[in-house]
Design an enzyme around this catalytic site. Structure first.
Site, PDB file in Angstrom:
ATOM      1  N   ARG A  93       0.821  -1.219   0.000  1.00  0.00           N
ATOM      2  CA  ARG A  93       0.000   0.000   0.000  1.00  0.00           C
ATOM      3  C   ARG A  93       0.854   1.267   0.000  1.00  0.00           C
ATOM      4  O   ARG A  93       0.359   2.332  -0.278  1.00  0.00           O
ATOM      5  CB  ARG A  93      -0.951  -0.014   1.207  1.00  0.00           C
ATOM      6  CG  ARG A  93      -2.119  -0.965   0.971  1.00  0.00           C
ATOM      7  CD  ARG A  93      -3.003  -1.088   2.206  1.00  0.00           C
ATOM      8  NE  ARG A  93      -2.386  -1.888   3.260  1.00  0.00           N
ATOM      9  CZ  ARG A  93      -2.959  -2.151   4.417  1.00  0.00           C
ATOM     10  NH1 ARG A  93      -4.144  -1.677   4.680  1.00  0.00           N
ATOM     11  NH2 ARG A  93      -2.345  -2.910   5.317  1.00  0.00           N
ATOM     12  N   ASP A 167     -13.955   1.367  -3.808  1.00  0.00           N
ATOM     13  CA  ASP A 167     -13.327   2.663  -4.078  1.00  0.00           C
ATOM     14  C   ASP A 167     -12.914   2.729  -5.547  1.00  0.00           C
ATOM     15  O   ASP A 167     -12.902   1.709  -6.245  1.00  0.00           O
ATOM     16  CB  ASP A 167     -12.144   2.941  -3.137  1.00  0.00           C
ATOM     17  CG  ASP A 167     -11.133   1.816  -3.140  1.00  0.00           C
ATOM     18  OD1 ASP A 167     -10.888   1.247  -4.216  1.00  0.00           O
ATOM     19  OD2 ASP A 167     -10.585   1.493  -2.069  1.00  0.00           O
ATOM     20  N   LYS A 190     -15.745   7.657  -2.698  1.00  0.00           N
ATOM     21  CA  LYS A 190     -15.694   8.274  -1.360  1.00  0.00           C
ATOM     22  C   LYS A 190     -15.134   9.677  -1.501  1.00  0.00           C
ATOM     23  O   LYS A 190     -14.108   9.865  -2.125  1.00  0.00           O
ATOM     24  CB  LYS A 190     -14.733   7.489  -0.460  1.00  0.00           C
ATOM     25  CG  LYS A 190     -15.251   6.183   0.031  1.00  0.00           C
ATOM     26  CD  LYS A 190     -14.258   5.528   0.978  1.00  0.00           C
ATOM     27  CE  LYS A 190     -13.068   4.928   0.264  1.00  0.00           C
ATOM     28  NZ  LYS A 190     -12.204   4.095   1.086  1.00  0.00           N
ATOM     29  N   ASP A 220      -8.543  -4.563   6.093  1.00  0.00           N
ATOM     30  CA  ASP A 220      -7.630  -4.319   7.216  1.00  0.00           C
ATOM     31  C   ASP A 220      -8.472  -4.008   8.455  1.00  0.00           C
ATOM     32  O   ASP A 220      -8.847  -4.903   9.208  1.00  0.00           O
ATOM     33  CB  ASP A 220      -6.682  -3.178   6.819  1.00  0.00           C
ATOM     34  CG  ASP A 220      -5.608  -2.925   7.848  1.00  0.00           C
ATOM     35  OD1 ASP A 220      -5.725  -3.412   8.977  1.00  0.00           O
ATOM     36  OD2 ASP A 220      -4.628  -2.212   7.544  1.00  0.00           O
ATOM     37  N   GLY A 223     -13.195  -1.000   7.959  1.00  0.00           N
ATOM     38  CA  GLY A 223     -13.953   0.245   7.820  1.00  0.00           C
ATOM     39  C   GLY A 223     -14.490   0.456   6.406  1.00  0.00           C
ATOM     40  O   GLY A 223     -15.664   0.801   6.230  1.00  0.00           O
ATOM     41  N   THR A 224     -13.631   0.230   5.418  1.00  0.00           N
ATOM     42  CA  THR A 224     -14.046   0.454   4.026  1.00  0.00           C
ATOM     43  C   THR A 224     -15.266  -0.399   3.696  1.00  0.00           C
ATOM     44  O   THR A 224     -16.261   0.084   3.150  1.00  0.00           O
ATOM     45  CB  THR A 224     -12.872   0.111   3.070  1.00  0.00           C
ATOM     46  OG1 THR A 224     -11.767   0.934   3.414  1.00  0.00           O
ATOM     47  CG2 THR A 224     -13.243   0.298   1.612  1.00  0.00           C
TER      48      THR A 224
END
Ligand code: R5P
Length: 310
Positions: A93, A167, A190, A220, A223-224
């Protein structure tokens, strides 16, 4: 061919070895008292085609160091070819500079793996395909579609189904799923209009009355996915599930998902699932062992790896 396992995901390494009908190479990958990594290979590897299986997942730095030290040990033991099999490539990332005076750690890790002596890399569902270009050695980046698409067809069918990218960065991946399943595609955009204001989730595409499947490379904190599930239900989706390759699932993620509107999360064992993940009602784990095993067999016999996706 020889298979050497680091300590990050021993069950996966054993399952890959079983698929290939070979024994794991006898070796000791251990720590000194100060946590230095020490490796001792207990069989001859001179002139061998060796595959080191090691995800650089939590604890990322220790597992990365194990991979580097194993590679160095093999190089010094005159292995003919060393393939770093990294089902989950940590640091991926960090593939660009998000601001001034920040590192591009994915490139640094690529340099370290190459410098340690790897001749090639086999990985899976890289966060960004361009990371292959950080290496000047061949990189095979497997996709999870050959595993997940049949699972979706078998368990959910395709009626009223829409694939959703959580996303904008994941659109290409989601499009690959939608194309193979021959279903529609939607995207969540988003936006944070101003610093300090909460994020607005715009759903682009038709989701009303549809069963939605979110697809992503990494979960992870969760949240997403949880926010995306809420946004889809608000936009009229009838149910939301998720298929994600790498279950990083850091602290609190499993309970966040348990309490969310997400019906089910399907991940793979690219990262060794913790006990909490194994017993979680909403989480199901698919094994990548046959996919990685088949890719290793093809690399060893110089056959096409990309044809795995045809
Ligand atoms: C981001 O670009 C990735 O594709 C994932 O969406 C992200 O890493 C998921 O993180 P979390 O589960 O913490 O929201």
């Amino acid at each position: 061919m020889k298979l050497l396992a680091g300590n990050s995901n021993r069950p996966l390494a054993e399952a890959i070895a079983a698929y290939l009908r070979v024994e794991l190479t006898r070796a000791k990958v251990q720590r000194f008292n100060d946590m230095e990594v020490f490796v001792e290979i207990h069989e001859n590897v001179r002139g061998e085609d060796v595959f080191i299986i090691q995800s650089t997942s939590y604890p990322a730095n220790d597992n990365l160091m194990e991979l580097l030290v194993c590679t160095d040990a093999l190089r010094r033991a005159s292995a003919k070819r060393i393939t770093a099999v990294v089902p989950y490539f940590g640091y991926a990332r960090q593939d660009r500079k998000p601001g001034p005076r920040t590192p591009i750690s994915a490139k640094l890790v690529a340099n370290l793996v190459t410098e340690a002596g790897a001749h090639r890399v086999l990985t899976m569902e890289l966060h960004a395909g361009q990371i292959q270009g950080f290496f000047d050695i061949p990189v095979d980046n497997l996709f999870s579609t050959p595993l997940m698409v049949p699972d979706i067809k078998a368990n959910l069918g395709t009626d009223d189904l829409t694939i959703v990218s959580p996303d904008v960065g994941g659109v290409q991946r989601a499009r690959g799923f939608a194309k193979r399943l021959d279903v529609g595609l939607a995207i969540i955009d988003k936006r944070r209009e101003r610093a300090g204001h909460s994020e607005v989730m715009n759903v682009i595409g038709e989701v009303e009355g549809r069963r939605c499947i979110l697809v992503d490379d990494i979960v992870d904190s969760g949240g997403t996915l949880c926010n995306a599930a809420d946004a889809l239900l608000e936009a009229g989706a009838t149910a939301v599930q998720a298929y994600v390759t790498h279950g990083v699932l850091s602290a609190g993620a499993v309970s966040r998902i348990a309490a969310s509107s997400l019906e089910r999360l399907v991940i793979t064992d690219s990262i060794r699932p913790t006990e909490g993940v194994r017993v979680a009602d909403k989480v199901r784990v698919l094994s990548i062992a046959p996919l990685i095993g088949e890719a290793i067999a093809r690399i060893a016999s110089e056959a096409s790896v990309s044809s795995l996706f045809d």
